[in-house]
Design an enzyme around this catalytic site. Sequence first.
Site, mmCIF file in Angstrom:
data_model
loop_
_atom_site.group_PDB
_atom_site.id
_atom_site.type_symbol
_atom_site.label_atom_id
_atom_site.label_comp_id
_atom_site.label_asym_id
_atom_site.label_seq_id
_atom_site.Cartn_x
_atom_site.Cartn_y
_atom_site.Cartn_z
ATOM 1 N N PRO A 169 0.838 -1.192 0.000
ATOM 2 C CA PRO A 169 0.000 0.000 0.000
ATOM 3 C C PRO A 169 0.882 1.254 0.000
ATOM 4 C CG PRO A 169 -0.476 -1.412 1.917
ATOM 5 C CD PRO A 169 0.655 -2.043 1.176
ATOM 6 N N GLY B 215 3.807 4.148 5.156
ATOM 7 C CA GLY B 215 4.924 3.779 6.039
ATOM 8 C C GLY B 215 5.504 2.399 5.799
ATOM 9 N N LEU B 216 5.106 1.742 4.692
ATOM 10 C CA LEU B 216 5.606 0.384 4.452
ATOM 11 C C LEU B 216 6.681 0.346 3.353
ATOM 12 C CD1 LEU B 216 2.267 -1.644 4.794
ATOM 13 C CD2 LEU B 216 3.968 -1.126 6.558
ATOM 14 N N GLY B 217 7.252 1.504 3.055
ATOM 15 C CA GLY B 217 8.426 1.543 2.175
ATOM 16 C C GLY B 217 8.110 1.379 0.693
ATOM 17 N N SER C 133 7.715 3.636 -1.702
ATOM 18 C CA SER C 133 8.487 4.484 -2.634
ATOM 19 C C SER C 133 9.904 3.937 -2.802
ATOM 20 C CB SER C 133 8.506 5.949 -2.178
ATOM 21 O OG SER C 133 9.202 6.084 -0.973
ATOM 22 N N ALA D 211 10.842 0.757 -2.431
ATOM 23 C CA ALA D 211 10.771 -0.507 -3.174
ATOM 24 C C ALA D 211 10.589 -0.226 -4.668
ATOM 25 C CB ALA D 211 9.629 -1.367 -2.638
ATOM 26 N N ASP E 123 15.129 2.854 4.253
ATOM 27 C CA ASP E 123 14.125 2.231 3.375
ATOM 28 C C ASP E 123 14.759 1.625 2.122
ATOM 29 O OD1 ASP E 123 12.468 3.322 5.276
ATOM 30 O OD2 ASP E 123 11.062 4.216 3.855
HETATM 31 C C1 MEV Z 1 11.197 5.886 7.236
HETATM 32 O O1 MEV Z 1 10.382 4.790 6.876
HETATM 33 C C2 MEV Z 1 10.899 6.399 8.564
HETATM 34 C C3 MEV Z 1 11.662 7.581 9.099
HETATM 35 O O2 MEV Z 1 12.594 7.140 10.093
HETATM 36 C C4 MEV Z 1 12.398 8.405 8.053
HETATM 37 C C5 MEV Z 1 13.728 7.811 7.586
HETATM 38 O O3 MEV Z 1 14.324 6.979 8.252
HETATM 39 O O4 MEV Z 1 14.178 8.257 6.511
HETATM 40 C C6 MEV Z 1 10.645 8.468 9.782
#
Ligand code: MEV
Length: 325
Positions: free
Chosen positions: A107, A111-113, A115, A117, A158
């Site tokens: 999705p 927050g699941l990376g 972009s 990937a 990421d």
């Molecule tokens: C990245 O998924 C989460 C953060 O720690 C930003 C980063 O590490 O670049 C908030």
Amino acid sequence: MSKITYSAPGKCIITGEHSVVYGTPALVTALDIRAYSTVELTDDNCITIFGSDLGITGVFPTSLEVSPEVDPETLSVLRPIWISCSKTLERGNKNVGLKVEINSEIPLSVGLGSSAAIAVSTVAAVGHALGISLGKEEISSIAFEAEKAVHGTPSGVDNSVATFGGVMTYERGKIQYINVRSEVPLVIGNTLKERNTGEWVAKVRYRHDRHPTVIDHIINAIADLTRKAEKAIKDGDLKSLGELMNINQGLLYSLGVSTVELDRLVYIARKAGAYGAKLTGAGGGGCIIALSTHEKQDEIASAIRKAKGEPITTKFSQQGVRFEK
Ligand code: MEV
């Protein structure tokens, strides 16, 4: 001309998001959901990007020096993919066009990376299509250029986990793999609220600028608990890992990145029997992760669904970027 497809995994941060931007460790795992990038060389001297799941298509120049004739929304969504392609063309010193199609099981913007990937799979696929041999370090570092364009001052965690896969601690560009002997059952709860990582990294930086000594204590506490979480994961001590995740959630709340929706899913998951639960990624929306036993996984997932979140039952994955076909 033949098509080349690569894929790369999504990720979740188990502990240490935000503090990792300040040079402390994050504990992170690749997940078994992936983004796919299919690339074909063309002779039209432009980069055409089809974002099937992004619901958007755009045509870009091969050089980043030339302004693209696309609307601002298309530019903001597809810019990291354009950068990934253009930087890889530059690295290969090639002057050809590209057709790129993106599909993602991850999705987007939660927050699941996704972009990272997408950037990693695109760099690898373009490199292969051009016939240049890119090592994993180089794939990760070109993808990092695209990540910087979307996220401002990302830590690099990421793109590293999307490239190399596995469970790892990441600290200032250095990866330490962790051998996880027993399976670690996780349930992700998606609030379905998209957010922008760069914006939330900037909000924490603002808080840090306003109250540096206070925020430094929080960052150091997260660093400390992440080192303990690493040990707990190595020892298979899920009870301690869950406690440390709960403490991490409290500290992320203090950094100002939790929300009512995230807090609600965190409490619901804990009540349904999770060892621990916390937001994962930048916060401000997006997802929580709940550490579970196999027996409790379904109960936690249905509690999340009842609370109008979207549960994803997933597993750690060892697989980083890989050639598909
Ligand atoms: C990245 O998924 C989460 C953060 O720690 C930003 C980063 O590490 O670049 C908030």
